[in-house]
Design a protein around this motif. Structure first.
Motif, PDB file in Angstrom:
ATOM      1  N   ILE A 211      -9.926   2.817   0.338  1.00  0.00           N
ATOM      2  CA  ILE A 211      -9.584   1.261  -0.124  1.00  0.00           C
ATOM      3  C   ILE A 211      -7.931   1.274  -0.375  1.00  0.00           C
ATOM      4  CG2 ILE A 211     -11.806   0.785  -0.793  1.00  0.00           C
ATOM      5  CD1 ILE A 211     -10.730   1.295  -3.678  1.00  0.00           C
ATOM      6  N   PRO A 212      -7.477   0.040   0.183  1.00  0.00           N
ATOM      7  CA  PRO A 212      -5.980   0.136  -0.123  1.00  0.00           C
ATOM      8  C   PRO A 212      -5.252  -0.392  -1.343  1.00  0.00           C
ATOM      9  CG  PRO A 212      -6.927  -1.873   0.887  1.00  0.00           C
ATOM     10  CD  PRO A 212      -7.842  -0.812   0.972  1.00  0.00           C
ATOM     11  N   LEU A 213      -4.946   0.529  -2.252  1.00  0.00           N
ATOM     12  CA  LEU A 213      -4.337   0.210  -3.456  1.00  0.00           C
ATOM     13  C   LEU A 213      -3.030   0.579  -3.704  1.00  0.00           C
ATOM     14  CD1 LEU A 213      -7.584   1.235  -5.442  1.00  0.00           C
ATOM     15  CD2 LEU A 213      -6.785  -0.982  -5.437  1.00  0.00           C
ATOM     16  N   VAL A 214      -2.110  -0.186  -4.515  1.00  0.00           N
ATOM     17  CA  VAL A 214      -0.973   0.422  -4.923  1.00  0.00           C
ATOM     18  C   VAL A 214      -0.819  -0.024  -6.392  1.00  0.00           C
ATOM     19  CG1 VAL A 214       0.325  -0.003  -2.520  1.00  0.00           C
ATOM     20  CG2 VAL A 214       0.355  -1.665  -4.214  1.00  0.00           C
ATOM     21  N   ALA A 215       0.297   0.527  -7.038  1.00  0.00           N
ATOM     22  CA  ALA A 215       0.447   0.244  -8.416  1.00  0.00           C
ATOM     23  C   ALA A 215       1.699  -1.005  -8.691  1.00  0.00           C
ATOM     24  CB  ALA A 215       1.150   1.461  -9.083  1.00  0.00           C
ATOM     25  N   GLU A 216       1.431  -1.643  -9.566  1.00  0.00           N
ATOM     26  CA  GLU A 216       2.466  -2.677  -9.861  1.00  0.00           C
ATOM     27  C   GLU A 216       3.763  -2.026  -9.793  1.00  0.00           C
ATOM     28  OE1 GLU A 216       0.677  -6.089 -13.238  1.00  0.00           O
ATOM     29  OE2 GLU A 216       0.785  -4.026 -13.778  1.00  0.00           O
ATOM     30  N   GLY A 217       4.888  -3.002  -9.395  1.00  0.00           N
ATOM     31  CA  GLY A 217       6.121  -2.349  -9.465  1.00  0.00           C
ATOM     32  C   GLY A 217       6.457  -1.812  -8.014  1.00  0.00           C
ATOM     33  N   THR A 218       5.318  -1.471  -7.056  1.00  0.00           N
ATOM     34  CA  THR A 218       5.560  -1.030  -5.751  1.00  0.00           C
ATOM     35  C   THR A 218       6.374  -2.109  -4.972  1.00  0.00           C
ATOM     36  OG1 THR A 218       3.637   0.057  -5.953  1.00  0.00           O
ATOM     37  CG2 THR A 218       4.489  -0.098  -3.881  1.00  0.00           C
ATOM     38  N   SER A 219       7.125  -1.510  -4.168  1.00  0.00           N
ATOM     39  CA  SER A 219       7.717  -2.409  -3.113  1.00  0.00           C
ATOM     40  C   SER A 219       7.007  -3.038  -2.186  1.00  0.00           C
ATOM     41  CB  SER A 219       9.033  -1.583  -2.382  1.00  0.00           C
ATOM     42  OG  SER A 219       8.441  -0.789  -1.527  1.00  0.00           O
ATOM     43  N   MET A 220       7.057  -4.194  -1.579  1.00  0.00           N
ATOM     44  CA  MET A 220       6.312  -4.807  -0.660  1.00  0.00           C
ATOM     45  C   MET A 220       6.283  -3.827   0.740  1.00  0.00           C
ATOM     46  SD  MET A 220       4.565  -7.200  -1.614  1.00  0.00           S
ATOM     47  CE  MET A 220       4.203  -7.670   0.451  1.00  0.00           C
ATOM     48  N   GLU A 221       7.428  -3.264   0.988  1.00  0.00           N
ATOM     49  CA  GLU A 221       7.628  -2.259   2.058  1.00  0.00           C
ATOM     50  C   GLU A 221       6.482  -1.315   2.165  1.00  0.00           C
ATOM     51  OE1 GLU A 221      10.998   0.277   4.672  1.00  0.00           O
ATOM     52  OE2 GLU A 221      11.019  -0.361   2.534  1.00  0.00           O
ATOM     53  N   ALA A 222       6.255  -0.767   0.784  1.00  0.00           N
ATOM     54  CA  ALA A 222       5.208   0.347   0.884  1.00  0.00           C
ATOM     55  C   ALA A 222       3.681  -0.411   0.587  1.00  0.00           C
ATOM     56  CB  ALA A 222       5.543   1.132  -0.695  1.00  0.00           C
ATOM     57  N   ALA A 223       3.883  -1.418   0.160  1.00  0.00           N
ATOM     58  CA  ALA A 223       2.384  -2.157   0.177  1.00  0.00           C
ATOM     59  C   ALA A 223       2.143  -2.542   1.571  1.00  0.00           C
ATOM     60  CB  ALA A 223       2.631  -3.431  -0.692  1.00  0.00           C
ATOM     61  N   VAL A 224       2.987  -2.973   2.372  1.00  0.00           N
ATOM     62  CA  VAL A 224       2.439  -3.433   3.586  1.00  0.00           C
ATOM     63  C   VAL A 224       2.162  -2.162   4.561  1.00  0.00           C
ATOM     64  CG1 VAL A 224       3.381  -4.385   5.937  1.00  0.00           C
ATOM     65  CG2 VAL A 224       3.838  -5.395   3.826  1.00  0.00           C
ATOM     66  N   ALA A 225       2.885  -1.029   4.295  1.00  0.00           N
ATOM     67  CA  ALA A 225       2.458   0.266   4.871  1.00  0.00           C
ATOM     68  C   ALA A 225       1.222   0.700   4.514  1.00  0.00           C
ATOM     69  CB  ALA A 225       3.606   1.507   4.449  1.00  0.00           C
ATOM     70  N   GLU A 226       0.888   0.389   3.234  1.00  0.00           N
ATOM     71  CA  GLU A 226      -0.609   0.823   2.779  1.00  0.00           C
ATOM     72  C   GLU A 226      -1.871  -0.038   3.415  1.00  0.00           C
ATOM     73  OE1 GLU A 226      -3.763   2.689  -0.055  1.00  0.00           O
ATOM     74  OE2 GLU A 226      -1.781   3.242   0.995  1.00  0.00           O
ATOM     75  N   MET A 227      -1.429  -1.306   3.376  1.00  0.00           N
ATOM     76  CA  MET A 227      -2.171  -2.468   3.887  1.00  0.00           C
ATOM     77  C   MET A 227      -2.645  -1.784   5.502  1.00  0.00           C
ATOM     78  SD  MET A 227      -1.642  -6.256   4.467  1.00  0.00           S
ATOM     79  CE  MET A 227      -1.259  -6.634   2.527  1.00  0.00           C
ATOM     80  N   SER A 228      -1.667  -1.398   6.260  1.00  0.00           N
ATOM     81  CA  SER A 228      -1.694  -1.225   7.632  1.00  0.00           C
ATOM     82  C   SER A 228      -2.512   0.031   7.816  1.00  0.00           C
ATOM     83  CB  SER A 228      -0.237  -1.015   8.271  1.00  0.00           C
ATOM     84  OG  SER A 228       0.612  -2.301   8.221  1.00  0.00           O
ATOM     85  N   ALA A 229      -2.243   0.788   6.816  1.00  0.00           N
ATOM     86  CA  ALA A 229      -2.920   2.264   7.240  1.00  0.00           C
ATOM     87  C   ALA A 229      -4.487   2.055   6.797  1.00  0.00           C
ATOM     88  CB  ALA A 229      -2.276   3.361   6.147  1.00  0.00           C
ATOM     89  N   LYS A 230      -4.883   1.201   5.844  1.00  0.00           N
ATOM     90  CA  LYS A 230      -6.335   1.058   5.585  1.00  0.00           C
ATOM     91  C   LYS A 230      -6.933   0.313   6.362  1.00  0.00           C
ATOM     92  CE  LYS A 230      -5.757   4.478   2.573  1.00  0.00           C
ATOM     93  NZ  LYS A 230      -5.695   4.196   1.234  1.00  0.00           N
ATOM     94  N   GLY A 231      -6.317  -0.627   6.919  1.00  0.00           N
ATOM     95  CA  GLY A 231      -6.948  -1.598   7.847  1.00  0.00           C
ATOM     96  C   GLY A 231      -7.678  -2.803   7.519  1.00  0.00           C
ATOM     97  N   PHE A 232      -7.778  -3.116   6.269  1.00  0.00           N
ATOM     98  CA  PHE A 232      -8.754  -4.372   5.622  1.00  0.00           C
ATOM     99  C   PHE A 232      -7.891  -5.805   5.385  1.00  0.00           C
ATOM    100  CE2 PHE A 232     -10.912  -0.335   4.207  1.00  0.00           C
ATOM    101  CZ  PHE A 232     -12.275  -0.588   4.578  1.00  0.00           C
ATOM    102  N   GLY A 233      -6.960  -5.602   5.953  1.00  0.00           N
ATOM    103  CA  GLY A 233      -6.159  -7.037   5.957  1.00  0.00           C
ATOM    104  C   GLY A 233      -5.721  -7.415   4.405  1.00  0.00           C
ATOM    105  N   CYS A 234      -5.846  -6.451   3.734  1.00  0.00           N
ATOM    106  CA  CYS A 234      -5.421  -6.564   2.064  1.00  0.00           C
ATOM    107  C   CYS A 234      -4.896  -5.455   1.601  1.00  0.00           C
ATOM    108  CB  CYS A 234      -6.318  -7.452   1.397  1.00  0.00           C
ATOM    109  SG  CYS A 234      -7.756  -6.168   1.161  1.00  0.00           S
ATOM    110  N   VAL A 235      -4.331  -5.385   0.172  1.00  0.00           N
ATOM    111  CA  VAL A 235      -4.056  -4.374  -0.517  1.00  0.00           C
ATOM    112  C   VAL A 235      -4.135  -4.909  -2.033  1.00  0.00           C
ATOM    113  CG1 VAL A 235      -1.536  -4.959  -0.711  1.00  0.00           C
ATOM    114  CG2 VAL A 235      -2.070  -2.585  -1.152  1.00  0.00           C
ATOM    115  N   GLY A 236      -4.886  -4.028  -2.891  1.00  0.00           N
ATOM    116  CA  GLY A 236      -5.169  -4.409  -4.118  1.00  0.00           C
ATOM    117  C   GLY A 236      -3.860  -3.754  -5.160  1.00  0.00           C
ATOM    118  N   VAL A 237      -3.473  -4.571  -6.193  1.00  0.00           N
ATOM    119  CA  VAL A 237      -2.417  -4.068  -6.843  1.00  0.00           C
ATOM    120  C   VAL A 237      -3.134  -3.689  -8.377  1.00  0.00           C
ATOM    121  CG1 VAL A 237      -0.400  -4.632  -8.259  1.00  0.00           C
ATOM    122  CG2 VAL A 237      -1.053  -5.737  -5.892  1.00  0.00           C
ATOM    123  N   LYS A 238      -2.808  -2.277  -8.612  1.00  0.00           N
ATOM    124  CA  LYS A 238      -3.704  -2.059  -9.916  1.00  0.00           C
ATOM    125  C   LYS A 238      -2.430  -1.901 -11.128  1.00  0.00           C
ATOM    126  CE  LYS A 238      -5.854   1.870  -9.974  1.00  0.00           C
ATOM    127  NZ  LYS A 238      -6.320   3.363  -9.830  1.00  0.00           N
TER     128      LYS A 238
END
Length: 324
Positions: A211-238
């Motif tokens: 599942i695509p997850l990143v922490a608060e404070g993460t850059s959008m560049e890293a978040a988009v990379a996580e989103m693309s890697a997991k392939g669900f069209g979203c990313v959750g922020v913990k």
């Protein structure tokens, strides 16, 4: 409307009305005797043998199937076969539910005698309180002798509808008496759309590293990379405490393309307090969550009791499981 069509429509409506009137009579007739039967069936050590001949036999078979699928062990025995060896299927720990409109069905005589000889509780369902079946029953479920929908031939119509409804009422009362849940029901219905609807979110969800997850404070560049890697069209922020703080979807990215997106933080872009489901949620409820109202979600995070994200369900998963 042509005369033939009008007559046909009249017959259809008259049938439903006649059976509806019979159902109202049945509802009014229910009393302590029905409660006693529910208590008996619920406490029997063995199973409930449902018996009947002809149309009553078909109803008895359906009642047995409904009871068995809702946590009450039940089976059907054909009275004619019972007289030729199948009486051995009925044990002294069982109870018998015998259906006969007249209460004089001769094929039931051996079953009645067997119940009397071996003290097997006999529940009679009939319209005649003075009949042989009624007189020999330990418990009597008296069905109103309502008019059959086909008055000229008196073919079993209203009477079988009332017996079927009585069986359903017994099943529902037993479900509530036992506290039988949807998850219990699922054990008896693992296949098809019904089985899929009763599957839990925990059974269907993608979890752990998928599942695509990143922490608060993460850059959008890293978040988009996580989103693309997991392939669900979203990313959750913990959040720092592990709970789900927000979600960023493909739609959020499109709405923010005009800004310096890669260098922004997820906290600025995410939708806070996103809709989630529990691990114990049924798949049918998850589908309802995704499609309710105007929002039409594509995916939803699954959280545990501590509101920590443990999985994710995409609409495609539900469709693949057989829900639609």
């Amino acid at each position: 409307m042509p005369d033939t069509a009008a007559k046909t429509l009249s017959a259809l409506k008259r049938t439903i009305e006649t059976e509806r009137e019979g159902m109202l009579q049945l509802q009014s007739a229910l009393d302590q005797a029905a409660v006693d039967v529910v208590d008996l069936i619920g406490s029997v050590e063995g199973r409930l043998a449902c018996v009947g001949v002809g149309k009553s036999g078909h109803v008895a078979r359906k009642i047995a199937a409904t009871l068995a699928s809702t946590g009450t062990p039940a089976y059907f025995v054909h009275p004619a076969e019972a007289s030729h060896g199948d009486l051995g299927m009925i044990s002294q720990q069982d109870a018998v539910l015998a259906l006969s409109k007249s209460g004089e069905t001769k094929e039931l005589s051996d079953i009645i005698a067997y119940c009397r000889r071996f003290s097997v509780p006999l529940i009679g369902m009939t319209t005649d309180a003075t009949s042989t079946l009624a007189k020999n029953s330990d418990h009597l479920l008296l069905v109103p002798n309502a008019a059959e929908a086909c008055g000229e031939t008196r073919a079993p119509t209203t009477s079988t509808t009332l017996m079927m409804a009585y069986g359903d009422a017994l099943a529902v009362a037993l479900i509530e008496r036992r506290g039988f849940t949807a998850m219990d029901f699922k054990r008896y219905h693992p296949g098809g759309a019904l089985g899929a609807a009763l599957t839990s979110a925990a059974d269907l969800m993608a979890s752990a590293e998928d599942i695509p997850l990143v922490a608060e404070g993460t850059s959008m560049e890293a978040a988009v990379a996580e989103m693309s890697a997991k392939g669900f069209g979203c990313v959750g922020v913990k959040s720092a405490d592990g709970t789900l703080a927000g979600i960023i979807t493909d739609g959020d990215l499109r709405r923010n393309l005009a800004v310096d997106l890669p260098n922004r933080k997820v906290d600025e872009i995410m939708t806070r307090g996103p809709i989630t489901v529990k691990e114990t949620s049924l798949a049918a409820d998850v589908l309802r969550t995704l499609t309710a109202g105007e929002r039409k979600l594509t995916q939803v995070f699954v959280c545990n009791e501590a509101s920590e994200p443990t999985g994710l369900i995409h609409m495609h998963m539900l469709l693949k499981a057989g829900l639609s």
